[in-house]
Design an enzyme around this catalytic site. Structure first.
Site, short mmCIF file in Angstrom:
data_model
loop_
_atom_site.label_atom_id
_atom_site.label_comp_id
_atom_site.label_asym_id
_atom_site.label_seq_id
_atom_site.Cartn_x
_atom_site.Cartn_y
_atom_site.Cartn_z
N GLU A 78 -0.89 -28.57 27.55
CA GLU A 78 -2.17 -29.06 27.02
C GLU A 78 -2.03 -30.34 26.18
OE1 GLU A 78 -5.35 -28.20 27.55
OE2 GLU A 78 -4.61 -26.87 29.13
N LYS A 115 0.32 -7.42 12.97
CA LYS A 115 -0.73 -6.53 12.49
C LYS A 115 -1.98 -6.80 13.30
CE LYS A 115 -2.70 -4.62 8.29
NZ LYS A 115 -2.80 -4.66 6.83
N THR A 174 0.82 -1.22 0.00
CA THR A 174 0.00 0.00 0.00
C THR A 174 0.85 1.26 0.00
OG1 THR A 174 -1.85 -1.07 1.06
CG2 THR A 174 -1.69 1.28 1.42
N THR A 182 1.70 -4.17 4.21
CA THR A 182 1.59 -4.41 5.65
C THR A 182 1.00 -5.77 6.00
OG1 THR A 182 -0.57 -3.34 5.78
CG2 THR A 182 1.36 -1.94 6.17
N ASP A 183 0.32 -6.40 5.03
CA ASP A 183 -0.38 -7.64 5.37
C ASP A 183 0.56 -8.76 5.84
OD1 ASP A 183 -2.75 -6.43 4.82
OD2 ASP A 183 -3.06 -7.39 2.88
N TYR A 222 -8.39 0.46 -2.99
CA TYR A 222 -7.35 1.00 -3.88
C TYR A 222 -6.53 -0.17 -4.43
CZ TYR A 222 -4.81 -0.02 0.33
OH TYR A 222 -4.29 -0.68 1.40
N SER A 278 1.37 -7.59 -0.73
CA SER A 278 2.12 -8.56 0.10
C SER A 278 1.34 -9.82 0.44
CB SER A 278 2.67 -7.89 1.35
OG SER A 278 1.71 -7.76 2.36
C1 SIN Z 1 -1.00 -2.91 2.83
O1 SIN Z 1 0.12 -2.73 2.39
O2 SIN Z 1 -1.40 -2.21 3.81
C2 SIN Z 1 -1.97 -3.90 2.31
C3 SIN Z 1 -1.60 -4.51 1.02
C4 SIN Z 1 -0.32 -5.29 1.11
O3 SIN Z 1 -0.02 -5.88 2.13
O4 SIN Z 1 0.37 -5.33 0.06
#
Ligand code: SIN
Length: 350
Positions: A307, A185, A32, A112-113, A46, A79
């Site tokens: 467990e 995340k 992103t 970020t994923d 997007y 990602s």
């Molecule tokens: C992001 O970057 O926030 C979402 C999309 C990605 O992980 O490429």
């Protein structure tokens, strides 16, 4: 290694950069932070990974005031499409660059994923004490109040700083510095999504400076035993998610598909459903598949022989690693050994 010797090595690396601005290499991989939307108010729906490295760097002319920055597009993906091949390519490029005297630190721009997975993978295979900072953004580059430019600016400062030397791979967004091992995340869409729950983030970026308050006690980077320099593939390791009314279908399917390891994201303290799941994992283990008990809870230690009777089943526990990070450590462990005692040692070490 004596403490004095360790201190001398860190001092050496930190001071290898000489006078003037540090040399920071920015490796772009998509996400992103490199995304664009239909309008400035488009912050969902997007397209990720559309903007190239040159545009990313040109959007932050202030970078020139804090570092000598060079950029390289390593690949360009959203990602969620990250895979082992991309990781190997990225890790090899990072290690090549960090071996050069004219590179003081590296920033990796990333979606970020899966940023937490890539950063932990690098934390285990980068062979240097020089800073590696992985950065992303939650809003595309075209959005009002896009967070990419300030995050990139801070990441470059951090990657060029003496303070970040020897700290392992860092994930820096939203003015906070996190350790790759522990960050996750935490929210689908807010800018403050990255958290190191319970253990805490390492420090802040403020006023163009990093401020560290803690650091991980786990082995990483230059002290890691893992080396991917001659590897073209990684062993297949899959994750099975635990839930009420769980059956064994996914476990059997992964074994049939050739999994060398399975991470079980169990409920609670990594619990296994009986009678459906435990026998399926036992059968997989008898076929040579290494089983790691992790937890879907997201915090806390999975207790060995808690467990499940791990000694009897010959299972490994993930310690505090979440399932997606346990998968990475298990893959790398399997590049060295199939001995479960050794693999358990690794899970208590990294
Ligand atoms: C992001 O970057 O926030 C979402 C999309 C990605 O992980 O490429």
């Amino acid at each position: 290694m004596s403490v004095l010797f360790a201190l001398l090595i860190s001092f050496d690396v930190a001071n290898a950069r000489g006078p003037g601005l540090p040399n920071v290499m920015v490796l772009a991989t998509g996400g992103t932070i490199a995304g664009s939307g239909a309008s400035s108010t488009t912050v969902v729906g997007y397209t990720a990974a559309t903007v190239g490295i040159e545009t990313l760097l040109n959007a932050v002319p202030e970078l020139k005031t804090v570092a000598n920055v060079k950029g390289e597009q390593v690949f360009q993906i959203a990602s969620e499409n990250m895979n082992n091949d991309y990781w190997l390519k990225l890790a090899k490029r990072v290690n090549t660059l960090l071996a050069q005297d004219d590179v003081d630190g590296i920033v990796i721009t990333h979606g970020t994923d899966t940023i937490e997975e890539t950063s932990y993978f690098l934390d285990l295979v980068v062979k240097s004490k020089k800073p590696v900072v992985v950065v992303g953004a939650m809003r595309p580059s075209t959005a009002i109040s896009a967070d990419g430019p300030i995050n990139l600016f801070n990441a470059v400062i951090l990657a060029g700083s003496d303070e970040a030397v020897g700290k392992g791979v860092l994930v820096a967004l939203n003015d906070q510095i996190n350790a790759a091992r522990d960050v996750t995340k935490n929210n689908t869409s807010t800018a403050d999504t990255f958290r190191t729950p319970e253990l805490g983030f390492l420090g802040y970026m403020q006023g163009n400076k990093p401020y560290f308050y803690r650091q991980s006690t786990r082995r990483h980077t230059a002290d890691s035993e893992f080396d991917v320099s001659s590897l073209d593939v990684l062993p297949q390791v899959d994750i099975v998610y635990g839930y009420a009314n769980m059956n064994r279908v996914a476990i059997d399917a992964f074994v049939a598909a050739g999994a060398k390891g399975i991470v079980h994201a169990g409920v609670g303290d990594g619990s296994l459903a009986r009678p459906a799941v435990e026998p399926a994992l036992d059968e997989a283990r008898k076929k040579g598949v290494v089983i790691v008990r992790s937890s879907r809870v997201g915090n806390g230690i999975v207790a060995r022989n808690g467990e499940a009777k791990d000694d009897e089943h010959d299972f490994v526990v993930s310690d505090t690693l979440n399932p997606q990070k346990a998968r990475i450590l298990l893959m790398l462990a399997l590049t060295k050994t199939t001995d479960t005692k050794e693999i358990q040692r690794m899970f208590f070490t990294y």
